[in-house]
Motif scaffolding. Structure first.
Motif, PDB file in Angstrom:
ATOM      1  N   PHE A  70       0.854  -1.193   0.000  1.00  0.00           N
ATOM      2  CA  PHE A  70       0.000   0.000   0.000  1.00  0.00           C
ATOM      3  C   PHE A  70       0.885   1.237   0.000  1.00  0.00           C
ATOM      4  CE2 PHE A  70      -2.671  -3.347   1.656  1.00  0.00           C
ATOM      5  CZ  PHE A  70      -3.869  -3.118   0.994  1.00  0.00           C
ATOM      6  N   ALA A  71       0.876   1.962  -1.100  1.00  0.00           N
ATOM      7  CA  ALA A  71       1.755   3.125  -1.228  1.00  0.00           C
ATOM      8  C   ALA A  71       1.041   4.390  -0.796  1.00  0.00           C
ATOM      9  CB  ALA A  71       2.204   3.282  -2.680  1.00  0.00           C
ATOM     10  N   LYS A  72       1.825   5.350  -0.308  1.00  0.00           N
ATOM     11  CA  LYS A  72       1.312   6.709  -0.114  1.00  0.00           C
ATOM     12  C   LYS A  72       2.254   7.638  -0.872  1.00  0.00           C
ATOM     13  CE  LYS A  72      -0.865   6.453   4.449  1.00  0.00           C
ATOM     14  NZ  LYS A  72      -0.335   5.202   5.044  1.00  0.00           N
ATOM     15  N   TRP A  73       1.682   8.425  -1.754  1.00  0.00           N
ATOM     16  CA  TRP A  73       2.494   9.360  -2.541  1.00  0.00           C
ATOM     17  C   TRP A  73       2.155  10.787  -2.162  1.00  0.00           C
ATOM     18  CZ3 TRP A  73       6.453   8.672  -6.041  1.00  0.00           C
ATOM     19  CH2 TRP A  73       6.733   7.348  -6.414  1.00  0.00           C
ATOM     20  N   PHE A  74       3.176  11.610  -2.108  1.00  0.00           N
ATOM     21  CA  PHE A  74       3.027  13.044  -1.816  1.00  0.00           C
ATOM     22  C   PHE A  74       2.302  13.211  -0.477  1.00  0.00           C
ATOM     23  CE2 PHE A  74       2.883  12.335  -6.494  1.00  0.00           C
ATOM     24  CZ  PHE A  74       4.218  12.629  -6.709  1.00  0.00           C
ATOM     25  N   VAL A  75       2.921  12.594   0.510  1.00  0.00           N
ATOM     26  CA  VAL A  75       2.320  12.438   1.828  1.00  0.00           C
ATOM     27  C   VAL A  75       2.095  13.798   2.496  1.00  0.00           C
ATOM     28  CG1 VAL A  75       2.556  11.303   4.080  1.00  0.00           C
ATOM     29  CG2 VAL A  75       3.555  10.245   2.025  1.00  0.00           C
ATOM     30  N   GLY A  76       0.866  13.979   2.966  1.00  0.00           N
ATOM     31  CA  GLY A  76       0.530  15.220   3.655  1.00  0.00           C
ATOM     32  C   GLY A  76       0.062  16.327   2.716  1.00  0.00           C
ATOM     33  N   GLY A  77       0.256  16.119   1.382  1.00  0.00           N
ATOM     34  CA  GLY A  77      -0.200  17.123   0.409  1.00  0.00           C
ATOM     35  C   GLY A  77      -1.717  17.156   0.337  1.00  0.00           C
ATOM     36  N   LYS A  78      -2.256  18.309  -0.018  1.00  0.00           N
ATOM     37  CA  LYS A  78      -3.707  18.443  -0.195  1.00  0.00           C
ATOM     38  C   LYS A  78      -3.979  19.191  -1.494  1.00  0.00           C
ATOM     39  CE  LYS A  78      -5.417  18.933   4.589  1.00  0.00           C
ATOM     40  NZ  LYS A  78      -5.700  17.729   5.067  1.00  0.00           N
ATOM     41  N   LEU A  79      -4.992  18.717  -2.206  1.00  0.00           N
ATOM     42  CA  LEU A  79      -5.357  19.376  -3.462  1.00  0.00           C
ATOM     43  C   LEU A  79      -6.807  19.061  -3.804  1.00  0.00           C
ATOM     44  CD1 LEU A  79      -3.807  17.419  -6.502  1.00  0.00           C
ATOM     45  CD2 LEU A  79      -4.494  16.403  -4.344  1.00  0.00           C
ATOM     46  N   ASN A  80      -7.353  19.829  -4.727  1.00  0.00           N
ATOM     47  CA  ASN A  80      -8.657  19.471  -5.276  1.00  0.00           C
ATOM     48  C   ASN A  80      -8.444  19.108  -6.742  1.00  0.00           C
ATOM     49  OD1 ASN A  80     -11.313  20.003  -6.766  1.00  0.00           O
ATOM     50  ND2 ASN A  80     -11.957  19.939  -4.622  1.00  0.00           N
ATOM     51  N   VAL A  81      -8.798  17.891  -7.095  1.00  0.00           N
ATOM     52  CA  VAL A  81      -8.538  17.374  -8.433  1.00  0.00           C
ATOM     53  C   VAL A  81      -9.320  18.166  -9.487  1.00  0.00           C
ATOM     54  CG1 VAL A  81      -8.947  15.358  -9.899  1.00  0.00           C
ATOM     55  CG2 VAL A  81      -7.831  15.074  -7.684  1.00  0.00           C
ATOM     56  N   ALA A  82     -10.591  18.459  -9.215  1.00  0.00           N
ATOM     57  CA  ALA A  82     -11.400  19.185 -10.201  1.00  0.00           C
ATOM     58  C   ALA A  82     -10.891  20.615 -10.377  1.00  0.00           C
ATOM     59  CB  ALA A  82     -12.869  19.195  -9.781  1.00  0.00           C
ATOM     60  N   TYR A  83     -10.449  21.229  -9.304  1.00  0.00           N
ATOM     61  CA  TYR A  83      -9.857  22.571  -9.415  1.00  0.00           C
ATOM     62  C   TYR A  83      -8.673  22.518 -10.383  1.00  0.00           C
ATOM     63  CZ  TYR A  83      -7.100  26.670  -8.333  1.00  0.00           C
ATOM     64  OH  TYR A  83      -6.361  27.826  -8.462  1.00  0.00           O
ATOM     65  N   ASN A  84      -7.866  21.461 -10.262  1.00  0.00           N
ATOM     66  CA  ASN A  84      -6.701  21.319 -11.124  1.00  0.00           C
ATOM     67  C   ASN A  84      -7.065  21.077 -12.582  1.00  0.00           C
ATOM     68  OD1 ASN A  84      -3.771  21.184  -9.938  1.00  0.00           O
ATOM     69  ND2 ASN A  84      -5.153  20.492  -8.312  1.00  0.00           N
ATOM     70  N   CYS A  85      -8.226  20.474 -12.824  1.00  0.00           N
ATOM     71  CA  CYS A  85      -8.623  20.164 -14.197  1.00  0.00           C
ATOM     72  C   CYS A  85      -9.450  21.291 -14.816  1.00  0.00           C
ATOM     73  CB  CYS A  85      -9.439  18.867 -14.231  1.00  0.00           C
ATOM     74  SG  CYS A  85      -8.443  17.426 -13.804  1.00  0.00           S
ATOM     75  N   VAL A  86      -9.951  22.191 -14.010  1.00  0.00           N
ATOM     76  CA  VAL A  86     -10.892  23.193 -14.512  1.00  0.00           C
ATOM     77  C   VAL A  86     -10.525  24.618 -14.068  1.00  0.00           C
ATOM     78  CG1 VAL A  86     -13.321  23.859 -14.638  1.00  0.00           C
ATOM     79  CG2 VAL A  86     -12.722  21.433 -14.395  1.00  0.00           C
ATOM     80  N   ASP A  87     -10.759  24.916 -12.806  1.00  0.00           N
ATOM     81  CA  ASP A  87     -10.692  26.307 -12.323  1.00  0.00           C
ATOM     82  C   ASP A  87      -9.353  26.987 -12.591  1.00  0.00           C
ATOM     83  OD1 ASP A  87     -12.506  24.563 -10.879  1.00  0.00           O
ATOM     84  OD2 ASP A  87     -12.950  26.239  -9.533  1.00  0.00           O
TER      85      ASP A  87
END
Ligand code: WTA
Length: 658
Positions: A73-90
């Protein structure tokens, strides 16, 4: 656990290919990718992936690139927070690209819609607000069962925006297949359409949802987009029209940031047992790798390219290379609703000509179909805008590769043969255009940052020229984070075969050629690949034996010149085979039954009624022998059969029943 079947990798089918096509100086000079990517990734893999994650907008920067302490079970970019839709749109709107076309949508009947990033932001925000008004909360699951209409993309992004988890179910699947997927994920809302166009005709879709949802207590609402004006039954209080609940919503919705490892989606895929696996992907790593690969493998230039991936959003290719990777990269893309021969066999070329498509990504089965339809069809259109061609889903035979290059790519567009899986989330093995000389039929080498090897039974890497199993020997950002609700199956299926080495077992046979390039040879387990769709032999067998006339069934994937493999079933009918007239009726009924249980894509190409099935002493069906029969070959070694006369019985029986 996944056992390679007795079929083994098709090592007798080792290709030799000496043609290579170096990139033109012109292409190389403008390419996004350079050979420095390989150097950077091998110098420091984690630093390389950290740099790729910087393609995204993070609300909170991660602390650690990779946490592999709880492998697999991998964890990538640990502790990071983002909104995926914001990244694809806004963020594209905020950077001044709101008027750029995101989607040129083409409906099968010829209707069109143009959706800019401003439009996309409005539509996704309204849909998100509507889902909230229906009671959807972060972490809930939403099933999306829709044809290729823009609302399908709005829905996916709206669910992601809310931190809920989508489970897209291909609209060609049956009510029964939908039901099991809704149930497995306990979906709360189902989004669908009244109907869908199929080869020029509207066919109902909501009826299948009604049938499925009648037995799924988790579902509180069915949200229905009007597409075909088909008649629909309506359950008051449960069913709501999209135009009633979405259209009036506010166009503003503030995206919240979620953890990098927040569940983004579940996508079901066939495994070696009858029960489909819910492959789980999470936000940060998945979006990083889909954006990185889309940028470099397709050489996307967001200001000038027009991109078109012909997949359906019901499959992983639609998720990663229509929705997430491309939109994160601010693509302008074509989305086409229909089939390639509606209303005529030049439909794709007509669309490419009309929109000036420059990057085209499709599947070998379709390329072979185009070849069959004739060279004269693409020749009638202006395809000169095309500059990169992609292939995915199954091995592309060199003949189809060369045809694609000559007849679609004018003998110069680089072809990227991209190997990956639902589980890998993004492309893993592919040439980089402008950097690597391409070679017909070979996916060639792992992308920078990816570790892939061909190993023998013992997990030892084979020499150049040798064949064996494809494994991934390093964790990667868009790797699956598990099978929904079944940790043990996740470990058993992918990680137990080469447990000591810690390799991910992909389930594909592969070989190295003399240059060390990788050739994919097809699945080594009981999973068939029919027109690029994964279907398990067991799944079709269970569908067949659930029919009252069938006593026993065995299914094999037989090679097929167009679809890669075709499904061939051997069945023992209850009470004997019957005469040939009733046999034909029985076979027809069985094909329909499989379509009803799984979906039309799983209908066997051929069903043979047999008196017995070949089994080993331990009772395992020897599919290898049935495959020989299905492919009209001399039947192979029968010495391990419990009763070696069975194959004679089958062969002589066939003469009377087919
Ligand atoms: C096969 C589709 C050869 C392979 C993205 C893999 C390929 C399965 C290629 C995954 C390729 C996919 N060359 N074989 N370029 N691409 N495959 O999950 O057998 O629908 O394991 O993902 O398709 O299918 P899936």
């Amino acid at each position: 656990m996944t056992q390679p079947s007795d079929q083994g990798p098709a090592l007798d089918n080792l290709h030799t290919e000496s043609r290579t096509f170096p990139p033109s100086a012109e292409f190389a000079a403008q390419a996004n990718a350079t050979s420095a990517l390989y150097d950077d990734a091998s110098a420091d893999r984690e630093a390389f992936w950290a740099a790729q994650a910087d393609r995204l907008d993070w609300d909170t920067k991660w602390g650690q690139v990779l946490d592999w302490s709880d492998a697999p079970f991998a964890k990538w970019f640990v502790g990071g927070k983002l909104n995926v839709a914001y990244n694809c749109v806004d963020r594209h709107v905020e950077s001044g690209h709101g008027d750029q076309v995101a989607i040129h949508w083409v409906g099968e009947p010829g209707d069109k819609r143009t959706i800019t990033y401003n439009d996309l932001k409005r539509e996704v925000s309204k849909a998100a607000n509507a889902l909230v008004s229906l009671g959807l909360e972060t972490g809930d699951r939403v099933a999306i069962y829709m044809p290729m209409v823009p609302e399908a993309i709005f829905s996916i992004l709206a669910v992601a925006r809310l931190g809920a988890t989508h489970s897209v179910v291909f609209a060609g699947f049956s009510a029964e297949a939908l039901r099991t997927r809704i149930d497995d994920a306990s979906a709360k809302i189902v989004i669908t359409t009244d109907g869908q166009y199929r080869r020029g005709k509207p066919v109902s879709l909501k009826a299948a949802v009604d049938e499925a949802v009648a037995q799924t207590p988790s579902v509180t609402n069915v949200l229905v987009v009007r597409r075909t004006e088909s008649e629909v039954d309506w359950v008051e209080g449960r069913d709501v029209w999209w135009h009633d609940v979405v259209d009036g919503q506010s166009e503003e919705h503030a995206p919240e940031a979620f953890d990098s490892e927040h569940p983004l989606f579940i996508l079901y895929t066939s495994g070696t047992t009858g029960k489909p696996k819910g492959i789980l992907h999470t936000a940060g790593g998945y979006l990083t790798q889909t954006a990185y690969t889309h940028h470099n493998v397709f050489d996307l230039k967001p200001d000038t390219d027009v991109y078109w991936c012909t997949a359906d959003i019901g499959w992983v290719t639609g998720h990663s290379y229509i929705v997430y990777g491309p939109l994160a990269n601010r693509v302008t893309q074509v989305v086409y609703e229909g089939t390639p021969n509606t209303p005529h066999e030049g439909r794709h070329w007509e669309i490419i000509q009309e929109y000036g498509v420059s990057i085209y990504y499709t599947a070998p089965t379709l390329i072979r179909t185009f070849m069959k339809w004739g060279d004269d069809i693409p020749a009638k259109y202006d395809l000169s805008s095309l500059r990169v061609l992609g292939s995915v889903g199954e091995p592309i035979n060199p003949e189809a590769w060369i045809w694609y290059r000559e007849h679609i790519g004018a003998g110069k567009a680089p072809i990227v043969d991209t190997w990956w899986q639902t589980e890998t989330g993004a492309i893993m093995i592919s040439p980089l255009p402008g950097v690597i000389s391409t070679k017909p039929g070979s996916a060639q080498r792992p992308l920078p940052g990816i570790g892939a090897k061909v190993v023998d039974e013992q997990g030892v890497e084979v020499a150049h020229g040798g064949g064996g199993y494809l494994v991934l020997d390093q964790p990667w950002p868009s790797m699956l984070r598990g099978i929904w609700g079944d940790e043990q199956r996740f470990r058993d299926t992918y990680w137990s075969r080469f447990e000591k080495e810690g390799f991910y077992f992909a389930g594909d046979g592969a070989k190295y050629d003399a240059d060390g390039d990788i050739w994919l040879l097809g699945r080594v387990d009981d999973v068939m690949n029919v027109s690029g769709h994964r279907i398990s032999t067991t799944e079709v067998e269970s569908a067949l034996v659930s029919h009252p006339t069938v006593a026993e069934a065995a299914v094999v994937g037989a090679s097929d010149p167009t679809t890669g493999q075709g499904i061939v079933a051997f069945v023992i009918l209850r009470g004997g085979a019957g005469d040939s007239a009733s046999g034909a009726e029985a076979i027809k009924a069985l094909r329909e039954h499989v379509a009803k249980e799984i979906g039309p894509i799983a209908k066997p190409r051929q069903i043979m009624v047999v008196p017995e099935l070949p089994k080993t002493r331990s009772g395992k069906i020897m599919r290898r022998l049935l495959k020989d029969v299905a492919e009209n070959r001399q039947v192979g070694d029968v010495t391990t059969l419990a009763d070696s006369s069975v194959m004679d019985l089958i062969s002589s029986g066939l003469k009377t029943t087919t």
